[in-house]
Design an enzyme around this catalytic site. Sequence first.
Site, PDB file in Angstrom:
ATOM      1  CB  ILE A  94      -7.307   1.536  11.222  1.00 48.92           C
ATOM      2  CG1 ILE A  94      -6.851   1.619   9.764  1.00 48.92           C
ATOM      3  CG2 ILE A  94      -6.039   1.886  12.252  1.00 48.92           C
ATOM      4  CD1 ILE A  94      -6.556   2.910   9.103  1.00 48.92           C
ATOM      5  CG  PHE A 113       0.179   8.815   6.065  1.00 54.74           C
ATOM      6  CD1 PHE A 113       0.077   7.752   6.846  1.00 54.74           C
ATOM      7  CD2 PHE A 113      -0.820   9.241   5.348  1.00 54.74           C
ATOM      8  CE1 PHE A 113      -0.762   6.813   6.436  1.00 54.74           C
ATOM      9  CE2 PHE A 113      -1.885   8.325   5.061  1.00 54.74           C
ATOM     10  CZ  PHE A 113      -1.890   7.126   5.793  1.00 54.74           C
ATOM     11  CG  ASP A 114       3.282   3.793   6.723  1.00 61.56           C
ATOM     12  OD1 ASP A 114       4.613   3.664   6.413  1.00 61.56           O
ATOM     13  OD2 ASP A 114       2.690   3.097   7.136  1.00 61.56           O
ATOM     14  CE1 TYR A 144      -3.528   4.560  13.862  1.00 65.09           C
ATOM     15  CE2 TYR A 144      -3.772   5.361  11.670  1.00 65.09           C
ATOM     16  CZ  TYR A 144      -3.330   4.501  12.441  1.00 65.09           C
ATOM     17  OH  TYR A 144      -2.590   3.094  12.065  1.00 65.09           O
ATOM     18  CG  PHE A 169      -4.782   3.384   3.257  1.00 62.24           C
ATOM     19  CD1 PHE A 169      -3.416   3.235   3.449  1.00 62.24           C
ATOM     20  CD2 PHE A 169      -5.939   3.840   3.791  1.00 62.24           C
ATOM     21  CE1 PHE A 169      -3.353   3.734   4.843  1.00 62.24           C
ATOM     22  CE2 PHE A 169      -5.617   4.225   5.207  1.00 62.24           C
ATOM     23  CZ  PHE A 169      -4.131   4.062   5.679  1.00 62.24           C
ATOM     24  CE1 TYR A 212       0.442   1.695   4.111  1.00 61.89           C
ATOM     25  CE2 TYR A 212       1.026  -0.690   4.502  1.00 61.89           C
ATOM     26  CZ  TYR A 212       1.329   0.788   4.954  1.00 61.89           C
ATOM     27  OH  TYR A 212       1.787   0.957   5.979  1.00 61.89           O
TER      28      TYR A 212
END
Length: 631
Positions: free
Chosen positions: A100, A80-81, A126, A143, A70
């Site tokens: 999540i 961010f990731d 979150y 995502f 992902y």
Amino acid sequence: MFRTGPPNHTLLRPPLLQILLLLLVQAVGRGLGRASPAGGPLEDVVIERYHIPRACPREVQMGDFVRYHYNGTFEDGKKFDSSYDRSTSVAIVVGVGRLITGMDRGLMGMCVNERRRLIVPPHLGYGSIGVAGLIPPDATLYFDVVLLDVWNQADTVQVSTLLRPPHCPRMVQESDFVRYHYNGTLLDGTAFDTSYSKGGTYDTYVGSGWLIKGMDQGLLGMCPGERRKIIIPPFLAYGEKGYGTVIPPQASLVFHVLLIDVHNPKDTVQLETLDLPPGCVRRAMAGDFMRYHYNGSLMDGSLFDSSYSRNHTYNTYVGQGYIIPGMDQGLQGSCMGERRRITIPPHLAYGENGTGPSLPCPLEELVMWTNIPSSSETPGQLHGDLEQPLLDTRLIHSPILVPGDKIPGSAVLVFDVHVIDFHNPADPVEIKTLSRPPEICNETSKAGDFVRYHYNCSLLDGTKLFSSHDYGAPQEATLGANKVIEGLDRGLQGMCAGERRQLVVPPHLAHGESGARGVPGSAVLLFEVELVSREEGLPEGYLFVWHEDPPANLFEDLDLNKDGEVPQEEFSTFIKAQVTEGKGRLMPGQDPEKTIGDMFQNQDRNQDGKITLEELKLKSDEDQERVHEEL
């Protein structure tokens, strides 16, 4: 896997304190709402399926174990990731609270190789707390996900038969030794290994701990030549550790397998009769010399050698160790003309090493190097009217491979054999009476007799060689005079005029190991003969014999003009008269004029063209004088 790089906060369930605070914030958030891309608040995950594979044998369900890659970004596109940055896919169970909520929901129903864009609202991500230093509060997460693998602890090995050959001599069982080719991929199609690039099959035992458990199971029941697709879940493959850099942890494996052959160290030679001619009166045994044709192939049907390609039978002794043990066993008990399939396990063939490339020499050179002396013939012996002497050898040679080919190690060999003929150096002529004349026969043919006969000659496989009928006249021969091959000479003796016989003549009584024009070496010959007539022969060395005692004054009877000399004309006139009157007879089967000329030359001792009283001697008198001289 998450411990090797930055914390994967975007996917993991937050800790308990954050959960309590998140519930409070989410309650407020539901009242305030959050703008969606369309302008309204997001109540659930937004799923955009922008690549769906054509085949989807399985969709992600709650409780499945998945692997995926992902990229995670915010609404403005800032990353961010990303799992790609860590070069490690995510491997985790979905739907059990380890991710999540938005990701748990977004993965449901996904197919392997499917690509999705997930928009996760804050209350499913979150929330109002976020992740310090990484994800701000109330952040909507985006995502891009590609699913690589999916499996479940309840999964088993999945086997799909892609091609099954029509003939299956045996199926793989535990403790068997197999040779197979394979292509290995991950579930998403990523290749990790192939046997085809290694120049050889993968060879191993089944069910003995040499293979991963899933492959042990997936190979069971396969037939040589069969193609299968075998899907193995990670816990039956390399599990949570994976294998090196090519197989990730928790990876399902897909193998496309082609089984080449299978055997068991306890296997023996397998025989299958393909065609058995009627009237088999004798079967091959150890010590016989055999001629046969064959096609040699591996169990998957790959041809490695053929006697037909050389237009020459394979000639060898049986049961004497000149050929591989399995063939030695498989040929025994066969009949002439039989076709049989002989399947030989490696330990009775070329073993675990196989053979190298074919020998660089032609067949003729190999035969010269491998001649083996025979005790059944005498060097230089002539068989009948054969013009060249027989070699005191038998040709023994191993199969010659097609150039560039070889027999792999641990290969099961399949020979389709056609037995042409066989014999034993001690074999006599086989005589079978087909018919006899109705009248009583008091006298039969014997050595010295002059006979006329018709014959058909063929090989035992029915190949016609010669026939007297092609010449429109019977064959003529004096028995015992080395005018025909020894086996035919023996078979013609003891016959009545008009009798028909079938003769089977082994090569050592025919044309031997060298053969003759139109006759292969080491060939057993089949004759059908009919005795047309016989004339009693003369004793050895005689050209003429009297039926009664010769005249007392033989010279006076020969000397027709009474001048004391007998020229050839008078001699010929006298002998012809004796034959006409039945008082004597000439050697049968020869021109009378030549025979009489030879008789005259024998008596004309000074070669002056006439016989005198002193020169004339009967052969019986000469023989008696020779005995006295020797004594």
